[in-house]
Design an enzyme around this catalytic site. Structure first.
Site, PDB file in Angstrom:
ATOM      1  CD  GLU A  33       1.000 -11.680 -22.616  1.00 26.24           C
ATOM      2  OE1 GLU A  33      -0.426 -12.204 -22.145  1.00 26.24           O
ATOM      3  OE2 GLU A  33       1.832 -11.679 -23.750  1.00 26.24           O
ATOM      4  NE  ARG A 269     -11.087 -13.721 -15.248  1.00 31.22           N
ATOM      5  CZ  ARG A 269      -9.981 -13.515 -16.364  1.00 31.22           C
ATOM      6  NH1 ARG A 269     -10.038 -14.692 -17.043  1.00 31.22           N
ATOM      7  NH2 ARG A 269      -9.018 -13.147 -15.742  1.00 31.22           N
ATOM      8  CE  LYS A 279      -1.773  -9.385 -17.283  1.00 29.42           C
ATOM      9  NZ  LYS A 279      -0.961  -9.924 -17.177  1.00 29.42           N
TER      10      LYS A 279
END
Length: 784
Positions: A33, A269, A279
């Site tokens: 994104e 992850r 983020k």
RNA sequence: UGGCCCCUCGUCUAAUGGCAAGACCCCGGCCUUUGGAGCCGGUGAUCCAGGUUCGAAUCCUGGGGGGCCAACCA
């Protein structure tokens, strides 16, 4: 990626390719994104997606998942492209955008409504939340759930045309408000958002949600393997639902006929010690000025790492080192540092820079004289040629920490009366120490040099342990050196409350009075160096306009001496603590057996099942645990009894059902299995009468589960009857032993675990047909 | 009515049901004009309990521990 140990994703892709799934083609995608900068966690995803595509001759798309206009921005998209290219990857065709598919996504949504699978919900956000229930409480249907198709269609169209305010209506999939998986409780597909999108501007005021846009974007682009992280596990069911309930050509054709059909696979992850990877948190550090932008060298962003002096090949190598799996992890920052040193050691030229200078005057060296000392850029073990000249003169600068008035044990740098080597120059001896009369601080050293030792050699063969770096006071250049350290002082700053409380106050120490040898004067920004004995550094872009020299420390050199000084070796104490904790760990009290409770309830509701349970224990003599499993479900009980009808061996049949069949039933229904009790009974009979080995039985069972059939027929057709005749086996056993003399020796030396190794060899040799007990006896005899 | 996922040296990752392997870290030694690099060696693990099997890290059951899911974020 090495052949012999591939991660589970590559194994899956390899098996798909060889099975011809999707025609054997592989297409992946990296779908960020554009709402922030990429970090090293994204690098792991990038290496995986691009790596898999590369290794299997497939393609990898770059797709911006830009479905939320309020957070996204063009500059992030461009920065992401730069970062992916910097890492060394090139994507398939142009960059893609979910926003390019908005019209098509809308069309699929309209069709979904027509198919009766979606409806416009006019509840408020709070109501929707309320009706969704909780993880332990089922949800309730919205009052609008059964709105007529035409009404939803009309409303959805009006949502698009901008007639409604934000938050007044949403489009929802009609799935199951009581689903145990929260993601399936009529998920939202579209929301109204009167906001300007960085690409589509004001063309749209409704935007698709992730769970709608993502699977469809994958399907539209022909993605075969949609790789993502573990937190999307629950979303997979919805992902499949979307793919299965849409058509490639929207209005006609078969539901779910996407070709290729994308499949989502999740892996863990990356978590890294002493930093944060979210983020949102990184953005917070930037916006609050805790760091100096997204590319601050302390940030785990690719931009930050780049500015820190980490090369892209290091990041790829690091991703290789840490692997891909499904277990949650927290990777030791040392692994990254190792990869960095390993890379820079081979490519960064050595130069000398003094961080905190201490003046040294060589009393027996002529005033005004300057010599050029020849200094190679690389030590001989690196094997790269090249050298530069370093000016030497009467007044020198050395590192403050390389002198000690009262040297501790094992300190072999300069001290009063001691001799050290100045790297590539002369041996010097400290004669006198000059102090500031006010503060008592050491301000200068008076030394003498040995003219016979030019270049640092000792013609008389005397050993000098210490070698220190230096620069000429006159000829050296002033510079600024930024010493970066880990951003946080805690290994896992996200664990407890406010992560910002753990910011490391010493994460940046700036040395403004440093001096560097003149050879570096004209080197461009981005030049890597090893400052001898200090670490790896890179020239920063700051200061170039004014002609200033600014360097960032990429990573320190390994320094056992420094480590020893820092007495409290944290890692070591932690290890000890963990061990102690492990040893002291008490046996936890047992909780409730929820599986057993469920089966007890089933029996309470079904007297016949309860009677079976009783009978299995009392008449058949089964352990209660097995009886519980067998008589916990009518289908299993009937299968068990069906097997008993053809082979009356309760214990044997029960074991096979409990241990083998139950595995198959974990993700399948009994009806979907092509076998029944009869086949199980016959199979167990073949094992128990010795016709086949236990191992062969498992192969046959696997085949039975796949394609059904009569086990007796299979055994006959395949000729896999057990070999129990020692005469027949002896040669094979001997072959196995002769073929592995090393293992044989180790076995004879007492490594009895190798017995299994030899049995395994023979089993493999005979395709599982050998009678393992006989083989075991033969091996023992032979190796006795 | 909760569901799902995960658990192997301190860390990360391997191991068709058949020799628990590699890397980082750590500890020795050798070598060294960087207390670097290199070379040689070493310590160190299958969460627990039952079961199945000739043989279990791997399969079954149960327990324990960790994680994810209840944004009109992705």
């Amino acid at each position: 990626m090495s052949e012999e140990s591939r991660d589970f994703i590559r194994k899956m892709v390899a098996s798909d390719v060889s099975a011809g799934v999707n025609g054997g083609s592989v297409a992946t995608r990296f779908p960020p994104e554009p709402n922030g900068f990429l970090h090293i966690g994204h690098a792991k995803a990038i290496c995986l997606n691009f790596g898999v595509a590369e290794e299997f001759g497939g393609t990898c798309n770059l797709r911006f998942d830009d479905t939320n206009p309020t957070t996204e921005d063009e500059r992030y998209a461009r920065a992401i492209e730069d970062d992916v290219r910097w890492l060394g990857f090139d994507w398939n065709g142009p960059s893609r955008y979910a926003s390019d598919y908005f019209e098509r996504l809308y069309g699929h949504a309209v069709q979904l409504i027509k198919d009766g699978l979606a409806y416009v919900d006019s509840s408020s956000e709070a109501e929707i939340r309320e009706y969704r229930g909780t993880v332990t409480k089922p949800g309730r249907p919205s009052p609008h759930r059964d709105r007529p198709v035409e009404e939803s269609l009309a409303l959805f169209e009006r949502m698009r045309s901008g007639e409604f305010e934000d938050g007044t209506h949403v489009l929802r999939a009609r799935i199951d408000m009581a689903a145990p998986n929260m993601k399936m409780r009529d998920p939202l597909l579209y929301r109204i958002r009167h906001a300007t999108h960085y690409r589509t501007g004001d063309e749209w005021c409704i935007y698709p949600m992730y769970d709608w846009a993502h699977p469809l974007s994958d399907a539209i682009e022909g993605i075969t393997h949609s790789l993502c992280t573990l937190e999307f596990l629950d979303n997979r069911t919805l992902y499949d639902w979307v793919v299965d309930n849409t058509r490639p050509d929207i209005e006609s054709g078969e539901l779910g006929a996407w070709q290729p059909r994308p499949r989502q696979t999740e892996s863990a992850r990356l978590n890294l010690d002493y930093t944060v990877m979210s983020k949102r948190k990184l953005a917070e550090l930037v916006s609050e000025g805790r760091v100096d932008g997204w590319d601050d060298p302390r940030m785990p962003t690719l931009a930050g790492l780049r500015r820190r002096g980490v090369r892209p090949e290091v990041i790829r190598r690091f991703c290789d080192l840490i692997g891909v799996a499904k277990a949650d992890n927290r990777v030791d920052i040392g692994t990254l540092e190792h990869a960095i040193r390993d890379d820079l050691n081979r490519m960064a030229p050595r130069v000398m820079c003094v961080l905190r200078p201490l003046r040294v005057e060589i009393e027996n060296y002529p005033e005004g004289k300057t010599e050029e000392m020849e200094a190679p850029y690389f030590p001989s073990d690196v094997g790269v040629e090249g050298s530069r000249k370093v000016p030497f003169s009467r007044v020198l600068l050395i590192e403050r920490t390389d002198f000690e008035q009262d040297p501790p044990k094992d300190f072999y740098r300069l001290a009063p009366g001691r001799e050290v080597r100045l790297r590539y120059a002369y041996l010097i001896t400290c004669n006198d120490v000059v102090r500031d009369p006010e503060t008592g601080e050491v301000v200068e050293l008076r030394c003498t040099y040995d003219p016979e030792t030019r270049g640092g050699s000792t013609p008389d063969g005397r050993k000098v342990r210490g070698t220190i770096h230096w620069v000429s006071c006159e000829e050296s250049l002033p510079c600024e050196v930024r010493l970066y350290d880990r951003l946080f002082s805690e290994p896992n700053p996200e664990e407890a409350g406010d992560f910002k409380a753990y910011l490391n106050p010493a994460s940046l120490v700036t040395e403004r009075g440093s001096r560097i040898e003149p050879s570096v004067a004209e080197d461009p920004v981005g030049t890597h160096y090893q400052f001898e004995r200090l670490g790896f550094f890179i020239r920063d872009s700051d200061g170039v306009e004014e002609g200033r020299l600014v360097y960032n420390r990429t990573v320190e050199l390994k320094d056992p001496w420094a480590r020893r000084q820092v007495q409290d070796d944290l890692r070591l104490t932690e290890q000890v603590i963990v061990k102690v904790e492990k040893a002291n760990k008490e046996e936890a009290p047992a909780g409730e057996d929820t599986g057993r409770r469920a089966r007890d309830e089933a029996r309470a509701a079904d007297p016949e099942l309860a009677a079976r349970f009783e009978r299995y224990v009392s008449e058949l003599g089964l352990p209660e645990e097995d009886a519980d499993l067998l008589a916990g479900d009518v289908a299993v009980a009937e299968l068990f009894e069906g097997a008993l009808a053809v082979h009356d061996s309760p214990r044997g049949v029960a074991n096979w059902i409990v241990n083998e069949l139950l595995r198959e039933l974990k993700d399948k229904e009994m009806e979907s299995l092509p076998i029944g009790g009869k086949e199980i009974g016959r199979l167990v009979a073949l094992v128990e009468d010795g016709t086949i080995s236990g191992r062969t039985a498992k192969d046959v069972f696997a085949r039975l589960v796949r394609e059904g059939g009569d086990p007796r027929e299979i055994v006959r057709a395949e000729g896999v009857e057990q070999i129990s005749d020692p005469a027949e086996l002896r040669a094979i056993v001997e072959g196995a032993i002769d073929g592995h003399p090393e293992q044989a020796a180790r076995y004879r030396a007492g490594q009895s675990g190798l017995l299994g190794f030899f049995v395994g060899q023979v089993m493999g040799e005979t395709g599982g047909r050998a009678n393992p007990e006989v083989v075991q006896r033969l091996v023992r005899e032979k190796l006795a």
